[in-house]
Design a protein around this motif. Structure first.
Motif, PDB file in Angstrom:
ATOM      1  N   PRO A  20       0.819  -1.216   0.000  1.00 45.31           N
ATOM      2  CA  PRO A  20       0.000   0.000   0.000  1.00 45.31           C
ATOM      3  C   PRO A  20       0.853   1.267   0.000  1.00 45.31           C
ATOM      4  N   ILE A  21       2.041   1.207   0.626  1.00 41.50           N
ATOM      5  CA  ILE A  21       2.926   2.367   0.652  1.00 41.50           C
ATOM      6  C   ILE A  21       3.454   2.651  -0.751  1.00 41.50           C
ATOM      7  N   VAL A  22       3.783   1.596  -1.490  1.00 43.97           N
ATOM      8  CA  VAL A  22       4.222   1.764  -2.878  1.00 43.97           C
ATOM      9  C   VAL A  22       3.132   2.429  -3.710  1.00 43.97           C
ATOM     10  N   ARG A  23       1.903   1.951  -3.547  1.00 44.98           N
ATOM     11  CA  ARG A  23       0.803   2.539  -4.330  1.00 44.98           C
ATOM     12  C   ARG A  23       0.606   4.010  -3.978  1.00 44.98           C
ATOM     13  N   ALA A  24       0.755   4.349  -2.698  1.00 45.46           N
ATOM     14  CA  ALA A  24       0.613   5.747  -2.284  1.00 45.46           C
ATOM     15  C   ALA A  24       1.784   6.592  -2.792  1.00 45.46           C
ATOM     16  N   LEU A  25       2.992   6.034  -2.762  1.00 40.10           N
ATOM     17  CA  LEU A  25       4.156   6.773  -3.270  1.00 40.10           C
ATOM     18  C   LEU A  25       4.055   7.022  -4.763  1.00 40.10           C
ATOM     19  N   ASN A  26       3.470   6.092  -5.489  1.00 44.71           N
ATOM     20  CA  ASN A  26       3.302   6.273  -6.932  1.00 44.71           C
ATOM     21  C   ASN A  26       2.457   7.502  -7.253  1.00 44.71           C
ATOM     22  N   ALA A  27       1.619   7.894  -6.313  1.00 39.66           N
ATOM     23  CA  ALA A  27       0.739   9.045  -6.538  1.00 39.66           C
ATOM     24  C   ALA A  27       1.299  10.342  -5.941  1.00 39.66           C
ATOM     25  N   HIS A  28       2.463  10.269  -5.294  1.00 42.55           N
ATOM     26  CA  HIS A  28       3.013  11.458  -4.638  1.00 42.55           C
ATOM     27  C   HIS A  28       3.897  12.248  -5.603  1.00 42.55           C
ATOM     28  N   PRO A  29       3.783  13.558  -5.631  1.00 44.67           N
ATOM     29  CA  PRO A  29       4.513  14.348  -6.628  1.00 44.67           C
ATOM     30  C   PRO A  29       6.001  14.513  -6.364  1.00 44.67           C
ATOM     31  N   THR A  30       6.472  14.368  -5.117  1.00 44.32           N
ATOM     32  CA  THR A  30       7.871  14.688  -4.821  1.00 44.32           C
ATOM     33  C   THR A  30       8.653  13.536  -4.184  1.00 44.32           C
ATOM     34  N   LEU A  31       8.033  12.383  -4.024  1.00 43.64           N
ATOM     35  CA  LEU A  31       8.718  11.248  -3.403  1.00 43.64           C
ATOM     36  C   LEU A  31       8.902  10.119  -4.413  1.00 43.64           C
ATOM     37  N   THR A  32      10.088   9.521  -4.402  1.00 43.28           N
ATOM     38  CA  THR A  32      10.359   8.330  -5.188  1.00 43.28           C
ATOM     39  C   THR A  32      10.837   7.234  -4.234  1.00 43.28           C
ATOM     40  N   TYR A  33      11.006   6.026  -4.752  1.00 39.45           N
ATOM     41  CA  TYR A  33      11.362   4.921  -3.862  1.00 39.45           C
ATOM     42  C   TYR A  33      12.133   3.848  -4.601  1.00 39.45           C
ATOM     43  N   LYS A  34      12.820   3.017  -3.820  1.00 38.97           N
ATOM     44  CA  LYS A  34      13.390   1.759  -4.295  1.00 38.97           C
ATOM     45  C   LYS A  34      13.005   0.669  -3.303  1.00 38.97           C
ATOM     46  N   ILE A  35      12.670  -0.501  -3.823  1.00 35.17           N
ATOM     47  CA  ILE A  35      12.290  -1.635  -2.983  1.00 35.17           C
ATOM     48  C   ILE A  35      13.513  -2.513  -2.750  1.00 35.17           C
ATOM     49  N   ILE A  36      13.832  -2.717  -1.491  1.00 30.39           N
ATOM     50  CA  ILE A  36      14.985  -3.511  -1.092  1.00 30.39           C
ATOM     51  C   ILE A  36      14.493  -4.837  -0.516  1.00 30.39           C
ATOM     52  N   HIS A  37      14.825  -5.937  -1.170  1.00 28.72           N
ATOM     53  CA  HIS A  37      14.443  -7.280  -0.699  1.00 28.72           C
ATOM     54  C   HIS A  37      15.690  -7.949  -0.127  1.00 28.72           C
ATOM     55  N   THR A  38      15.702  -8.145   1.178  1.00 29.11           N
ATOM     56  CA  THR A  38      16.889  -8.733   1.805  1.00 29.11           C
ATOM     57  C   THR A  38      17.010 -10.225   1.526  1.00 29.11           C
ATOM     58  N   GLY A  39      15.898 -10.869   1.190  1.00 23.51           N
ATOM     59  CA  GLY A  39      15.947 -12.307   0.984  1.00 23.51           C
ATOM     60  C   GLY A  39      16.058 -13.078   2.284  1.00 23.51           C
ATOM     61  N   GLN A  40      15.627 -12.444   3.390  1.00 22.46           N
ATOM     62  CA  GLN A  40      15.684 -13.112   4.696  1.00 22.46           C
ATOM     63  C   GLN A  40      14.943 -14.444   4.664  1.00 22.46           C
ATOM     64  N   HIS A  41      13.771 -14.431   4.052  1.00 20.86           N
ATOM     65  CA  HIS A  41      13.014 -15.666   3.844  1.00 20.86           C
ATOM     66  C   HIS A  41      12.946 -15.918   2.345  1.00 20.86           C
ATOM     67  N   TYR A  42      13.526 -16.997   1.909  1.00 20.39           N
ATOM     68  CA  TYR A  42      13.435 -17.321   0.483  1.00 20.39           C
ATOM     69  C   TYR A  42      12.128 -18.056   0.235  1.00 20.39           C
ATOM     70  N   ASP A  43      11.374 -17.546  -0.705  1.00 20.69           N
ATOM     71  CA  ASP A  43      10.073 -18.126  -1.024  1.00 20.69           C
ATOM     72  C   ASP A  43       9.985 -18.294  -2.532  1.00 20.69           C
ATOM     73  N   PRO A  44       9.988 -19.533  -3.026  1.00 20.36           N
ATOM     74  CA  PRO A  44       9.944 -19.733  -4.476  1.00 20.36           C
ATOM     75  C   PRO A  44       8.681 -19.192  -5.124  1.00 20.36           C
ATOM     76  N   GLU A  45       7.619 -18.969  -4.298  1.00 18.91           N
ATOM     77  CA  GLU A  45       6.382 -18.438  -4.867  1.00 18.91           C
ATOM     78  C   GLU A  45       6.438 -16.923  -5.044  1.00 18.91           C
ATOM     79  N   MET A  46       7.530 -16.286  -4.567  1.00 17.91           N
ATOM     80  CA  MET A  46       7.669 -14.849  -4.744  1.00 17.91           C
ATOM     81  C   MET A  46       8.162 -14.568  -6.155  1.00 17.91           C
TER      82      MET A  46
END
Length: 389
Positions: A20-46
């Motif tokens: 939901p934070i990503v969706r809200a950031l997509n609509a914000h005029p002055t904020l950008t983001y990067k998603i960091i996946h640590t891989g703490q839990h490996y899930d083949p379905e991801m």
């Protein structure tokens, strides 16, 4: 100039919280983001379908740290995240929840003088045997901004001396995601979901059913405790068929301790988010030791029995559909049968659990980041009324 926020996630539930934070950031005029996946839990379905389902892009950086002891995992995350941050320093790091990734990335960010925002801040179980409690306490001790899901979080942070102007009661991003996915589920063809066949079988037999999840080490790693809980489940299943999507470590311990749950409990593998939601939203009761399910069942008004001695989410008991039963078999059985046989007291969805928490968080972040000086020193932001953000 746009401000960049690193969104840290380490396990499957974390992505449900940042979606939901990503969706809200997509609509914000002055904020950008990067998603960091640590891989703490490996899930083949991801895979791509998972992220498409959540409405978010693939991670920008995947560490792939995997398992190991708490120290090994935390250390690997810290080293990898530090190297990444030093290449491109963000304006802020946002962490969610209470996993090792939350702790590790918070420490790295603070030592690099990068502000930290903690979503789900202030939750406390009071049980220092829980690794999550240690992660919560340490993360909150060094965070700059605290986004709180319920009043107890406000009280804990204030008691611990955090400044009032850094604490924001915004509601719950997990509920944002739940309501988003539930609406999607209502419009989709569910015939191919893995849990549909079980639901159909129970419906054709005119039976209700219950859902079980267990994964906490205190419940499933101790043979005596797990055996006692299993006895309670088998007793309940004589009256109410149960379906149990089994966590991998839990399944290992079922085999290790030679626990037989009987024919009335259906064991399955872990489920996708939509398949699991499709299952538990119509359950007569959910029996769990999951913090997230305590909240999600409260949000949809599904009766929940929490198989733990404590909860860091007391609002689910005070206002919601959750009952804290502990691990004593007699209490688990009594509370569950009481739900099945008695009219339920009215429960309500807590204030601000309205699907708009992420919008409030992003609005606040936009404001406080604008108020940072050129030297990265935080100034006191104009206070935002969460209910009007």
């Amino acid at each position: 100039m746009p401000k960049t926020i690193y969104l840290v996630a380490g396990a499957r539930p974390n992505f449900m919280k940042i979606a939901p934070i990503v969706r809200a950031l997509n609509a914000h005029p002055t904020l950008t983001y990067k998603i960091i996946h640590t891989g703490q839990h490996y899930d083949p379905e991801m895979n791509a379908i998972f992220f498409e389902e959540l409405g978010i892009p693939q991670p920008d950086f995947f560490m792939g740290v995997g398992g190991g002891s708490h120290a090994q995992q935390t250390a690997r995350i810290m080293v990898a995240f530090e190297e990444y941050c030093q290449k491109t320093i963000p304006d802020a790091v946002l962490v969610v929840g209470d996993v090792n990734s939350t702790l590790a990335c918070s420490i790295v960010a603070k030592k690099l003088q990068i502000p930290v925002a903690h979503v789900e801040a202030g939750l406390r179980s009071g049980d220092m045997r829980m690794p999550e409690e240690i992660n919560r306490l340490v993360t909150d001790s060094i965070s700059d901004w605290f986004f709180v899901t319920e009043p107890s979080g406000m009280h804990h942070l204030q008691h611990e001396g955090k400044p009032d102007d850094a604490i924001f009661n915004v509601g719950h991003v997990m509920v944002d995601n739940l309501l988003y996915q539930a609406e999607k589920l209502s419009r989709m063809d569910t015939r191919n979901l893995a849990t549909t066949a079980y639901k159909k079988t129970q419906a054709e037999a005119g039976k209700r059913y219950g859902v079980v999840t267990l994964h906490r080490p205190s419940n499933v790693d101790d043979a005596d405790t797990f055996t006692k809980i299993s006895h309670a489940l088998k007793t309940i299943a004589q009256e109410l068929p149960l379906i149990f999507p089994v966590h991998p470590r839990t399944r290992q311990n079922l085999e290790k301790f030679a626990i037989d749950l009987g024919a009335d409990i259906t064991l399955t593998g872990p489920q996708s988010y939509m398949s699991f939601l499709h299952l538990w939203k119509d359950a007569a009761v959910v029996l769990t030791d999951s913090g997230g399910l305590q909240e999600e069942t409260t949000a949809l008004g599904v009766p929940c029995i929490t198989i733990r001695e404590n909860t860091e989410r007391p609002i689910t008991v005070d206002e919601g559909s959750n009952r804290l039963a502990g691990t004593d078999p007699a209490t688990i059985i009594h509370e569950t049968l009481d739900i099945l046989r008695s009219p339920q007291a009215a429960c309500r969805r807590p204030e601000l659990w309205d699907g708009k928490a992420a919008e409030r968080i992003v609005a606040i972040l936009g404001r406080v980041l604008e108020n940072l000086s050129d030297h990265g020193e935080k100034t006191t932001p104009e206070r935002i009324n969460p209910s009007k953000s």
